[in-house]
Design an enzyme around this catalytic site. Structure first.
Site, PDB file in Angstrom:
ATOM      1  N   GLU A  74      48.050  80.369  16.809  1.00 12.51           N
ATOM      2  CA  GLU A  74      48.530  81.639  17.674  1.00 12.51           C
ATOM      3  C   GLU A  74      48.758  82.746  16.595  1.00 12.51           C
ATOM      4  OE1 GLU A  74      48.761  82.325  20.593  1.00 12.51           O
ATOM      5  OE2 GLU A  74      48.972  80.641  21.939  1.00 12.51           O
ATOM      6  N   GLU A  81      43.137  89.612  16.726  1.00 10.87           N
ATOM      7  CA  GLU A  81      43.133  90.369  17.742  1.00 10.87           C
ATOM      8  C   GLU A  81      43.190  91.887  17.025  1.00 10.87           C
ATOM      9  OE1 GLU A  81      44.508  87.837  21.360  1.00 10.87           O
ATOM     10  OE2 GLU A  81      45.932  89.422  20.843  1.00 10.87           O
TER      11      GLU A  81
HETATM   12  N1  LIG Z   1      36.792  95.756  21.861  1.00 12.70           N
HETATM   13  C1  LIG Z   1      36.800  94.885  22.720  1.00 12.70           C
HETATM   14  N2  LIG Z   1      35.467  94.685  23.055  1.00 12.70           N
HETATM   15  C2  LIG Z   1      34.855  93.713  24.087  1.00 12.70           C
HETATM   16  N3  LIG Z   1      35.756  92.789  24.709  1.00 12.70           N
HETATM   17  C3  LIG Z   1      37.136  92.889  24.284  1.00 12.70           C
HETATM   18  C4  LIG Z   1      37.649  94.100  23.609  1.00 12.70           C
HETATM   19  N4  LIG Z   1      38.686  93.748  23.413  1.00 12.70           N
HETATM   20  C5  LIG Z   1      39.259  92.842  24.013  1.00 12.70           C
HETATM   21  N5  LIG Z   1      37.912  92.265  24.866  1.00 12.70           N
HETATM   22  C6  LIG Z   1      38.098  91.209  25.793  1.00 12.70           C
HETATM   23  O1  LIG Z   1      39.372  90.938  26.295  1.00 12.70           O
HETATM   24  C7  LIG Z   1      40.235  89.804  26.158  1.00 12.70           C
HETATM   25  C8  LIG Z   1      41.501  90.157  26.175  1.00 12.70           C
HETATM   26  O2  LIG Z   1      41.701  91.070  24.802  1.00 12.70           O
HETATM   27  P1  LIG Z   1      43.037  91.261  24.397  1.00 12.70           P
HETATM   28  O3  LIG Z   1      42.889  92.129  23.020  1.00 12.70           O
HETATM   29  O4  LIG Z   1      43.569  92.279  25.555  1.00 12.70           O
HETATM   30  O5  LIG Z   1      44.085  90.222  24.049  1.00 12.70           O
HETATM   31  P2  LIG Z   1      44.815  89.187  24.836  1.00 12.70           P
HETATM   32  O6  LIG Z   1      44.032  87.674  24.589  1.00 12.70           O
HETATM   33  O7  LIG Z   1      44.765  89.874  26.256  1.00 12.70           O
HETATM   34  O8  LIG Z   1      45.984  89.276  24.035  1.00 12.70           O
HETATM   35  P3  LIG Z   1      47.390  89.603  24.417  1.00 12.70           P
HETATM   36  O9  LIG Z   1      48.059  88.363  24.429  1.00 12.70           O
HETATM   37  O10 LIG Z   1      47.957  90.489  23.442  1.00 12.70           O
HETATM   38  O11 LIG Z   1      47.227  90.712  25.620  1.00 12.70           O
HETATM   39  C9  LIG Z   1      39.428  89.358  24.826  1.00 12.70           C
HETATM   40  O12 LIG Z   1      39.552  87.920  24.884  1.00 12.70           O
HETATM   41  C10 LIG Z   1      37.965  89.736  25.007  1.00 12.70           C
HETATM   42  O13 LIG Z   1      37.210  88.938  25.992  1.00 12.70           O
END
Ligand SMILES: Nc1ncnc2c1ncn2[C@@H]1O[C@H](COP(=O)(O)OP(=O)(O)OP(=O)(O)O)[C@@H](O)[C@H]1O
Length: 131
Positions: A74, A81
């Site tokens: 994690e 991320e």
């Molecule tokens: N720059 C980017 N380009 C393309 N897809 C992205 C990008 N950033 C995020 N994603 C997509 O959105 C999803 C969620 O991303 P995010 O950074 O919000 O992480 P998270 O899993 O939601 O983490 P958190 O728990 O912090 O909300 C990723 O798994 C990816 O599929």
């Protein structure tokens, strides 16, 4: 100029600092990542259940490794991320692959840990409830 070689073998100040930075990383992840909080609570419950069911020491050690590895993954997932967000601010298919694969790694090991937990706890729970 002081060379790296003139540093003491162990600098307690640097060691303290590295623990502090690591603790800050854990605190940040706890504060901002719901999955880390859920996994931490599950880890505590698993270890309490192991005590209640009097699980042998060796199997408890396996449980500690399993839940500890999930929490480590994690933390690495959070680091990735943030690194992706630092480098890529727009939508990018490669950013998606990096984040999704890292999230997949957490999921795979969380499921593995759940199977390990099931192997250790299920027979004892079935015996406890005479099933
Ligand atoms: N720059 C980017 N380009 C393309 N897809 C992205 C990008 N950033 C995020 N994603 C997509 O959105 C999803 C969620 O991303 P995010 O950074 O919000 O992480 P998270 O899993 O939601 O983490 P958190 O728990 O912090 O909300 C990723 O798994 C990816 O599929």
């Amino acid at each position: 100029m002081a060379s790296k070689n003139s540093r003491p073998f162990v600098s307690w100040k640097r060691l303290r600092k590295s623990f502090r930075y690591a603790a800050e990383g854990i605190r940040h992840t706890w504060k901002h990542e719901q999955n880390f909080r859920i996994h931490t609570v599950i880890a505590v419950l698993v270890m309490v259940l192991a005590q209640v069911l009097d699980v042998p020491f060796f199997e408890q050690a396996i449980l500690v490794i399993a839940v500890g590895a999930v929490l480590c993954l994690e933390l690495i997932n959070t680091a990735l991320e943030h690194m992706v967000d630092l480098v890529i601010q727009t939508f990018d298919e490669r950013a998606k692959i990096i984040k999704d694969a890292a999230a997949g790694a957490v999921l795979v090991f969380a499921l593995t840990a759940a199977v390990v937990g099931g192997m250790i706890f299920l027979p004892r729970l079935l015996e406890l409830f005479h099933l």
